[in-house]
Design a protein around this motif. Structure first.
Motif, mmCIF file in Angstrom:
data_model
loop_
_atom_site.group_PDB
_atom_site.id
_atom_site.type_symbol
_atom_site.label_atom_id
_atom_site.label_comp_id
_atom_site.label_asym_id
_atom_site.label_seq_id
_atom_site.Cartn_x
_atom_site.Cartn_y
_atom_site.Cartn_z
ATOM 1 N N ASP A 108 0.586 49.334 -7.005
ATOM 2 C CA ASP A 108 1.237 48.283 -8.168
ATOM 3 C C ASP A 108 0.953 46.841 -7.254
ATOM 4 O O ASP A 108 0.921 46.600 -6.297
ATOM 5 C CB ASP A 108 2.966 48.710 -8.084
ATOM 6 N N PRO A 109 1.247 45.958 -8.328
ATOM 7 C CA PRO A 109 1.345 44.437 -7.857
ATOM 8 C C PRO A 109 2.573 44.158 -7.246
ATOM 9 O O PRO A 109 3.317 45.016 -7.040
ATOM 10 C CB PRO A 109 1.336 43.674 -9.228
ATOM 11 N N ILE A 110 2.578 42.962 -6.596
ATOM 12 C CA ILE A 110 3.917 42.376 -5.909
ATOM 13 C C ILE A 110 4.976 42.872 -6.556
ATOM 14 O O ILE A 110 4.973 42.139 -7.898
ATOM 15 C CB ILE A 110 4.086 41.264 -5.379
ATOM 16 N N MET A 111 6.155 43.395 -6.290
ATOM 17 C CA MET A 111 7.264 43.382 -7.233
ATOM 18 C C MET A 111 8.064 42.430 -7.453
ATOM 19 O O MET A 111 8.579 41.724 -6.356
ATOM 20 C CB MET A 111 8.309 44.773 -6.698
ATOM 21 N N LYS A 112 8.189 41.946 -8.612
ATOM 22 C CA LYS A 112 9.034 40.841 -9.093
ATOM 23 C C LYS A 112 10.314 41.120 -9.878
ATOM 24 O O LYS A 112 11.287 40.348 -10.236
ATOM 25 C CB LYS A 112 8.413 39.647 -9.704
ATOM 26 N N ASN A 113 10.042 42.242 -10.677
ATOM 27 C CA ASN A 113 11.064 42.779 -11.738
ATOM 28 C C ASN A 113 12.198 43.719 -11.367
ATOM 29 O O ASN A 113 12.009 44.821 -11.481
ATOM 30 C CB ASN A 113 10.312 43.158 -13.038
ATOM 31 N N PHE A 114 13.192 43.074 -10.716
ATOM 32 C CA PHE A 114 14.103 43.834 -9.909
ATOM 33 C C PHE A 114 15.443 44.262 -10.903
ATOM 34 O O PHE A 114 15.496 43.510 -12.012
ATOM 35 C CB PHE A 114 14.718 43.264 -8.825
ATOM 36 N N HIS A 129 9.548 45.867 1.643
ATOM 37 C CA HIS A 129 8.702 46.466 2.600
ATOM 38 C C HIS A 129 7.321 46.429 1.821
ATOM 39 O O HIS A 129 6.126 46.113 2.615
ATOM 40 C CB HIS A 129 9.163 47.638 3.151
ATOM 41 N N TYR A 130 7.328 46.814 0.687
ATOM 42 C CA TYR A 130 5.873 47.112 -0.144
ATOM 43 C C TYR A 130 5.423 45.838 -0.312
ATOM 44 O O TYR A 130 4.321 45.301 -0.097
ATOM 45 C CB TYR A 130 6.339 47.759 -1.605
ATOM 46 N N ASN A 131 6.165 44.738 -0.822
ATOM 47 C CA ASN A 131 5.742 43.264 -1.115
ATOM 48 C C ASN A 131 5.260 42.581 0.206
ATOM 49 O O ASN A 131 4.220 42.010 0.264
ATOM 50 C CB ASN A 131 6.880 42.294 -1.644
ATOM 51 N N MET A 132 6.084 42.863 1.443
ATOM 52 C CA MET A 132 5.486 42.367 2.674
ATOM 53 C C MET A 132 4.127 42.773 2.994
ATOM 54 O O MET A 132 3.288 41.942 3.517
ATOM 55 C CB MET A 132 6.418 42.587 3.737
ATOM 56 N N GLU A 162 -2.750 39.883 1.009
ATOM 57 C CA GLU A 162 -3.296 38.839 0.277
ATOM 58 C C GLU A 162 -3.896 37.692 0.964
ATOM 59 O O GLU A 162 -4.752 36.755 0.824
ATOM 60 C CB GLU A 162 -2.257 38.340 -0.703
ATOM 61 N N GLN A 163 -3.159 37.694 2.229
ATOM 62 C CA GLN A 163 -3.537 36.696 3.094
ATOM 63 C C GLN A 163 -4.388 36.940 4.170
ATOM 64 O O GLN A 163 -4.720 36.280 5.444
ATOM 65 C CB GLN A 163 -2.397 35.859 3.941
ATOM 66 N N ASN A 164 -5.205 38.111 4.023
ATOM 67 C CA ASN A 164 -6.230 38.828 5.186
ATOM 68 C C ASN A 164 -5.617 38.890 6.252
ATOM 69 O O ASN A 164 -6.234 38.848 7.408
ATOM 70 C CB ASN A 164 -7.646 37.614 4.954
#
Length: 487
Positions: free
Chosen positions: A151-157, A242-245, A251-253
């Motif tokens: 999944d993409p970064i979770m934003k829809n909480f 944790h997933y987003n981290m 993303e930042q290599n």
């Protein structure tokens, strides 16, 4: 004039409901207060047994305990009724850790019915969130045996609980699930969706394990699951933070390495069966005792918390209601039956199986009403009336003497998403109460936070009084509850 009209309507309702027996209500309340058995039952389901996933050994243990407890209360024909579900499942081991660029234990849970990984998997995750099916197809060689973040970064909480329908300023039909009554999935389009194509590519590539984010915040992990059958990819849901981290590191290599190990067990030696629990308080009127008033809720839960608010408190409530009625020597005209369902979390399957088997022909004609309890926690404030205007006066009359005991009001609108829908779909009356929703949708519903700390057992006593009182009044009425309008 308005006051006189209200008094007239209430008096008419009292007449229709045969003037509620307030002496009986006093007996119900006294028994609930002085001799409550709520705590040991609730503790058995949550502390001793714990999560009760459908068809698991823990669920069967809980069902057997409930049957034996109901029999000990003196109820008639306490029994388990088997129905075919499929494989049971338990989680035997889970390791989910970040090992590079630093060590961190991650918050995550294997989805229900996840398969096992091929031992421990250590490696850099492959993040495919936001990629098209064609892009994922191109990545198939890299996905083989890999840790795949889908999944993409979770934003829809999930950040809002449903509103409280018993509040004076409640906006009609704004509660969550209110419009899902009897809902059916829309027609399927031609061919698989993009999400289905991606899932197929991941499976066919031989991915080692799938990681996906929860919709919850602050370490709250929403976890469900289904049996994907042979060849399904093991699946773990991580806390969103944790997933987003991890996704942000990628993303930042920043080089990331994870360690994942999922070990599970399936159970199919019992012919795929799970169990509903039933028992009766027999009716006393020779002309009405074959008619049935039923109260119930689901006993199964998901596997991360202990299913305290969903739905050990509800199962405890209806067991206590039946105990109270038996203990005070109630002699209802109609039979009052309790049912504790399994398979609710997988789609109301246990109650649907029971309805399909039992509510046909004469049995359907003899069936009066089903009162369910789920979709909330704490005291009962009133009832969703499922758009059944003919029951409003009767239910309002029954609720009125409970207002000194925490009740508030009934509302005409419907609610869905739990076992009473199996009954309304079959053309018989089914209702679910209005309860407390503070931190239910945001924090406990289907999450690792559904623990005993979220429940006040004293509030279960109040709910048991309401359930016993409504069941008793329905069982004593001259006429059955009106049937819902045909769909």
């Amino acid at each position: 004039m308005r006051r006189n009209l209200t008094s007239f309507i209430f008096c008419a309702a009292l007449a229709q409901a045969q003037a509620p027996d307030l002496d009986m209500l006093a007996k119900i309340r006294a028994e609930a207060t002085d001799h409550a058995q709520v705590a040991p039952v609730f503790d058995m389901f949550t502390v001793t047994i714990g999560p009760r996933l459908t068809a698991s050994p823990a669920h069967k243990r809980a069902a057997e305990y409930a049957r034996d407890r109901l029999a000990a209360y003196g109820l008639t024909n306490a029994r388990l009724e088997p129905w075919h579900f499929g494989r049971g499942w338990t989680l035997e081991k889970l390791t989910i850790e970040m090992v590079e660029p630093r060590y961190l234990p991650l918050i995550g849970y294997a989805d229900g019915w996840s398969s096992s990984t091929a031992g421990e998997i250590v490696g850099a995750p492959a993040w495919i969130g936001g990629k098209s099916p064609e892009q994922v197809d191109d990545l198939r060689p890299r996905l083989k045996g890999a840790i795949v973040m889908t999944d993409p970064i979770m934003k829809n909480f999930v950040r809002k609980d449903r509103p409280q329908p018993s509040d004076p300023g409640y906006e009609p039909m704004s509660a969550a699930y209110a419009t899902s009554v009897g809902g059916r999935a829309g027609g399927r389009g031609r061919g698989p969706t993009p999400a289905q194509r991606i899932a197929q590519a991941i499976r066919e590539s031989g991915a080692g394990v799938i990681l996906k984010p929860s919709r919850g915040e602050h370490g709250t992990v929403f976890v469900t699951g289904r049996d994907g059958g042979a060849g399904a990819v093991p699946t773990v849901t991580l806390s969103a933070e944790h997933y987003n981290m991890i996704a942000q590191m990628i993303e930042q290599n920043v080089p990331v390495k994870l360690r994942v190990n999922v070990q599970t067990r399936y159970y199919d030696s019992d012919s795929g069966n799970t169990y509903n629990v039933l028992a009766e308080l027999p009716g006393s009127d020779p002309e009405l005792r074959d008619e049935v008033v039923m109260i119930g809720g689901h006993l199964d839960s998901w596997h991360t918390g202990v299913g305290a608010t969903d739905n050990a408190d509800g199962a405890t409530t209806v067991m206590e209601a039946m105990r109270i009625l038996k203990a005070i020597g109630a002699h209802p005209r109609r039979t009052i039956r309790i049912a504790l369902w399994s398979g609710e979390e997988q789609g109301l399957l246990g109650s649907r199986a029971w309805v399909a088997q039992h509510l046909t022909g004469v049995e359907k004609e003899k069936f009066d009403v089903y009162f369910n309890i789920d979709n909330g926690t704490g005291p009962i404030y009133g009832w969703y009336l499922q758009n059944m205007e003919p029951v409003r006066a009767m239910f309002d009359a029954w609720l009125e003497p409970l207002k000194s005991f925490g009740a508030r009001r009934n509302i005409i609108e419907p609610v869905g998403s739990t076992d009473h829908i199996s009954f309304t779909d079959a053309g018989v009356p089914g209702f679910n109460p209005i309860q407390d929703y503070v931190n239910y949708d945001v924090r406990t519903h289907h999450t690792n936070e559904d623990t005993v700390d979220r429940v006040d057992v004293n509030e279960i006593r109040q709910a048991a009084v309401v359930m016993a009182w409504f069941a008793y009044n329905a069982a004593m009425a001259d006429a059955k509850i009106p049937r819902p309008a045909a769909k």
